[in-house]
Design an enzyme around this catalytic site. Sequence first.
Site, mmCIF file in Angstrom:
data_model
loop_
_atom_site.group_PDB
_atom_site.id
_atom_site.type_symbol
_atom_site.label_atom_id
_atom_site.label_comp_id
_atom_site.label_asym_id
_atom_site.label_seq_id
_atom_site.Cartn_x
_atom_site.Cartn_y
_atom_site.Cartn_z
ATOM 1 N N LYS A 41 143.307 114.969 12.052
ATOM 2 C CA LYS A 41 143.018 113.896 13.020
ATOM 3 C C LYS A 41 142.282 112.736 12.354
ATOM 4 C CE LYS A 41 140.672 116.587 15.716
ATOM 5 N NZ LYS A 41 140.794 117.816 14.917
ATOM 6 N N THR A 42 141.232 113.052 11.610
ATOM 7 C CA THR A 42 140.418 111.995 10.993
ATOM 8 C C THR A 42 141.185 111.259 9.902
ATOM 9 O OG1 THR A 42 138.419 113.283 11.470
ATOM 10 C CG2 THR A 42 138.237 111.520 9.845
ATOM 11 N N LYS A 96 149.459 128.303 22.293
ATOM 12 C CA LYS A 96 149.533 129.751 22.483
ATOM 13 C C LYS A 96 150.762 130.334 21.786
ATOM 14 C CE LYS A 96 147.041 129.552 26.888
ATOM 15 N NZ LYS A 96 147.124 129.708 28.353
ATOM 16 N N SER A 134 144.250 131.374 32.885
ATOM 17 C CA SER A 134 145.561 131.767 32.361
ATOM 18 C C SER A 134 145.617 133.217 31.911
ATOM 19 C CB SER A 134 145.944 130.857 31.192
ATOM 20 O OG SER A 134 145.021 130.971 30.129
#
Length: 799
Positions: free
Chosen positions: A367-368, A728, A685
């Site tokens: 991300k960075t 997941k 969930s």
Amino acid sequence: MLFKDQKPQAPGPDVLPLLPLRDVVVFPHMVMPLIVGRKKSRAALAAAFASGKRIFLVAQKVGRTAEPGLDDIHRVGTIASIIQMLHLPDDNLKVLVEGQTRARLDQLHEMDGYLSVSFEELANVDVDPVQAEALVRSVKDSFEQYVKLNKGIPPEMLLTISSIDDPARLSDTLAAQMDFKLEDRQALIEDLEPLRRLDHILQYVQGEIEILRVERKIKTRVKKQMERTQREYYLNEQMQAIQKELGDRDEFKDELSDVERQIMEKPLSDEARLRCFKELRKLKQMSPMSAEATVVRTYIDQVLALPWGEETVENLDLGHASAILDQDHYGLDKVKDRILEHIAVARLVEHVKGPVLCLVGPPGVGKTSLGRSIARATEREFVRQALGGVRDEAEIRGHRRTYIGALPGKILQCMKKAGSNNPVFLLDEVDKMSADFRGDPSAALLEVLDPEQNHSFNDHYLDLDYDLSKVMFICTANSLEGIPVPLQDRLEIIRLPGYTDLEKLVIAERYLIPKQRESNGLNTAQIVFTRQSVERMVRQYTREAGVRGLERQLATACRKVARLVVERGEDTAVRVTSQNLDQLLGVPRYLDNGLDGHDQVGLVNGLAVTSYGGEVLQIEVAVVPGKGKLILTGLLGDWLKESATAGFSYIRSRAEQLGLDPDFHETHDFHVHYPGNAARADGPSAGTAMVTAMVSALTGIPTRSDVAMTGEISLRGRVLPIGGLKEKSLAAHRYGLSQIIIPKANDKDVAEIPQVVRDSLEMLRVEHMDQVLDYALRWPSDRARITAPTGVSATASEH
């Protein structure tokens, strides 16, 4: 006490002429000059002077009364003797009197042209000698301090006071020297207890001492300040005179001229230009050495340091941008497409607002680094601000100038660092902010990250509107849970799931291995990683959604080889294989997937999403004799606890179909445990997984160990949609499972799952809990399976 009508020519032995006094009280043993001008008062003095020189002195209640009567004067006064009397040119009399003793007025007589009184002399009450001695000493000591602080009392008075030991005389002498109000003086003349009078005087003196000390401190401080100011002024004048004699330039004036030129030339907003000129005018009137001048100069410098209207020319070549993004990062197609879309729009629209993106994903997915790559692709400036641990709103908006050492907030400081008003601005770890008594920094970001408002961002320090609309803001976060909903509403959220094993292999070959080889000073001949060694490194030495741990293991291997190169020579070459990997990295941390590969009763594989990506969490259930108690352990959140309660109610409602005793809940306790829930996973969930584990424990039917499941359950057994299906699925793929059971309502999300994961996982879509039990339990051949309600169907994906 009657007013007598007889008018004797001279007072008798027990009658004395009366002299009413305006705003004056004469004490015994006190010598005081008086100016007498009223006709009756002059006549009274003349009568007294002719008949023994004694006169009765008493204070008027109201000084303005010209002809005082019985109701206008106090009852207690002083019998005084006339020492001297002089006639003044204006017909007034100046008389010097000395108080002798206290007396109480008995009767008032009207004489020939003046008033006289009959009186009763008053004597002081007896006092305790020891108490009197102690009080006299305290009064003398306090009065000595008072005289030292009060220059209005002559020092000779100390000699007089020190020679008086009688408490009555001491109290009267001191009362004459103190600046009492008229009411307090009259109260002292009426009080016949010397010790009480001394105590009153002592309190007054001590209070005056405290006031005088404070006054002295104030005067000393003011004097020092005035001396320092005068000294600075004198030195500045001397410096200017010396510079003038030497012919040097006035540096301060030159600096102000330079600042004025910058204000004129810099493309400031009208508001900022007016404010700068206003502050500059104030600065010209100040001494350059004063503290206020430094504050004003700092403010002007901060305003001029910002990039007003200075922007970088953006590269709008789609091919160039796409090549840069692919060169720096593998995958991440959603983010890359969004950046390319922005560039395309910028080519068609002259003025386009900067996007506000939020990249959400587990650690180590890039991300960075993606923010820096975006800046390189668009050829914009890049600035980064870490927000982890920030809890002060002033970090974003700055401090007001009223505070010492105030500065602009981090937003404008980064803009100053960027040097342009259209940089790529990375706000890292935006979900790690917190709030305290100093404010909520996430609330301050609402204006910064709102495209409809950030064109006029107002920093507390500058108190000016600054345009942030051209900035490309990119936020990063591991989870949306730490981001307030109003702030989420202003962000364009793009989720970055974890990588598959195949993607990690590609990333390692293209990016990580060359990077670590260069960082450790190795060439391609000195170290070679086989594909099998990297695969083993991914599966047995790391277990993560990103690649940060993988890069760390590669760096460890490179350092080991670098040491060998130094010890054996530069011709050393090492081929890293799956066989010699243990020698470089040590014993593998994960020899298997951590799951029990055997079908067991009461053990189910659940799926969860944490801030570190998707995870497979095993759920255990034990049924023991008891009274129907439901025990939940394993750091469960409120949602998980409620899901367990709802699932237990569903099991009770389907007890007959499951072949259970209708009263099974009254004779057994049920313990639901989440081992290894260190990440504190929470959410609804896990409902299907908990119900499956409980049914397995109650019926004794084992669950399939190669199946994982996710889905929220209702009281009627409906399986409701969940979030994070992609993460997941990646977790199930990473753990080597073959099937996952998902809500049918999540069928729309399957397309986002990587194809390699979809090819290796069979996805079973269900609508009802009965279907989950049908798939997840190893039903014995002699037992009928539970059937789903009418109208409910299930489908499975193809491999």
